[in-house]
Design a protein around this motif. Structure first.
Motif, PDB file in Angstrom:
ATOM      1  N   ARG A  21       0.848  -1.189   0.069  1.00  0.00           N
ATOM      2  CA  ARG A  21       0.019   0.042  -0.027  1.00  0.00           C
ATOM      3  C   ARG A  21       0.771   1.334   0.097  1.00  0.00           C
ATOM      4  N   LEU A  22       2.046   1.310   0.725  1.00  0.00           N
ATOM      5  CA  LEU A  22       2.789   2.503   0.817  1.00  0.00           C
ATOM      6  C   LEU A  22       3.507   2.604  -0.553  1.00  0.00           C
ATOM      7  N   GLN A  23       3.908   1.608  -1.439  1.00  0.00           N
ATOM      8  CA  GLN A  23       4.417   1.489  -2.604  1.00  0.00           C
ATOM      9  C   GLN A  23       3.241   1.967  -3.612  1.00  0.00           C
ATOM     10  N   ILE A  24       1.995   1.842  -3.534  1.00  0.00           N
ATOM     11  CA  ILE A  24       1.280   2.071  -4.399  1.00  0.00           C
ATOM     12  C   ILE A  24       0.751   3.787  -4.015  1.00  0.00           C
ATOM     13  N   VAL A  25       0.755   4.199  -2.887  1.00  0.00           N
ATOM     14  CA  VAL A  25       0.691   5.631  -2.422  1.00  0.00           C
ATOM     15  C   VAL A  25       1.772   6.467  -3.037  1.00  0.00           C
ATOM     16  N   ASN A  26       2.954   5.853  -2.982  1.00  0.00           N
ATOM     17  CA  ASN A  26       4.003   6.617  -3.585  1.00  0.00           C
ATOM     18  C   ASN A  26       4.159   6.666  -4.842  1.00  0.00           C
ATOM     19  N   ILE A  27       3.484   5.760  -5.743  1.00  0.00           N
ATOM     20  CA  ILE A  27       3.378   5.971  -7.131  1.00  0.00           C
ATOM     21  C   ILE A  27       2.361   6.948  -7.320  1.00  0.00           C
ATOM     22  N   LEU A  28       1.463   7.066  -6.490  1.00  0.00           N
ATOM     23  CA  LEU A  28       0.090   8.227  -7.023  1.00  0.00           C
ATOM     24  C   LEU A  28       0.618   9.395  -6.671  1.00  0.00           C
ATOM     25  N   GLY A  31       0.970  11.674  -9.434  1.00  0.00           N
ATOM     26  CA  GLY A  31      -0.421  11.775 -10.308  1.00  0.00           C
ATOM     27  C   GLY A  31      -1.319  10.379 -10.693  1.00  0.00           C
ATOM     28  N   GLU A  32      -2.414  10.644 -10.960  1.00  0.00           N
ATOM     29  CA  GLU A  32      -3.326   9.379 -11.350  1.00  0.00           C
ATOM     30  C   GLU A  32      -2.693   8.308 -12.141  1.00  0.00           C
ATOM     31  N   ILE A  62      -7.235   7.032  -1.188  1.00  0.00           N
ATOM     32  CA  ILE A  62      -7.449   7.217  -2.547  1.00  0.00           C
ATOM     33  C   ILE A  62      -8.802   7.303  -3.184  1.00  0.00           C
ATOM     34  N   VAL A  63      -8.826   7.706  -4.410  1.00  0.00           N
ATOM     35  CA  VAL A  63     -10.316   7.947  -4.951  1.00  0.00           C
ATOM     36  C   VAL A  63      -9.847   7.092  -6.447  1.00  0.00           C
ATOM     37  N   TYR A  72      -9.253   5.025 -12.980  1.00  0.00           N
ATOM     38  CA  TYR A  72      -7.838   5.718 -12.502  1.00  0.00           C
ATOM     39  C   TYR A  72      -7.915   5.941 -10.909  1.00  0.00           C
ATOM     40  N   TYR A  73      -6.863   5.689 -10.345  1.00  0.00           N
ATOM     41  CA  TYR A  73      -6.462   6.059  -8.909  1.00  0.00           C
ATOM     42  C   TYR A  73      -5.923   7.035  -8.829  1.00  0.00           C
TER      43      TYR A  73
END
Length: 107
Positions: A21-28, A31-32, A62-63, A72-73
């Motif tokens: 989840r931290l990886q995902i947050v850092n990717i986002l 931007g989306e 996230i949205v 798109y997240y």
């Protein structure tokens, strides 16, 4: 403070408490992204990433928006981005102490 407030805050913070989840947050942060872009960046499998995205969305971090066949997240708002940046700054300050911490409750 009401117990429910602490329970909800705990749930929110728990959204950040997983490596994927931290990886995902850092990717986002940049931007989306589509699910496929996130899967590729994390080098995970679609099912697992989708579960983590659902968790992050359920925690209000996230949205998602659908455009055609793609979802798109993105981070929910600028405050979430600021929180992540603040966490990064604090981590930089305390990482040496954290590496030395051998308290099993922190694992």
């Amino acid at each position: 403070m009401h117990t429910i407030d602490l329970d909800l805050k705990t749930k929110f913070i728990r959204g950040f408490s997983d490596k994927t989840r931290l990886q995902i947050v850092n990717i986002l942060k940049s931007g989306e992204k589509t699910v496929s872009q996130i899967v590729e960046a994390v080098q995970g499998n679609q099912s697992n990433i989708s579960q983590h995205l659902a968790c992050l969305k359920g925690c209000g971090i996230i949205v998602g928006r659908q455009e055609g066949k793609y979802i798109y997240y993105a981070l929910r708002n600028e405050q979430i981005l600021s929180l992540i940046q603040l966490l990064d700054e604090v981590y930089e300050q305390v990482q040496n102490e954290m590496m030395a911490c051998d308290n099993p409750i922190m694992e």
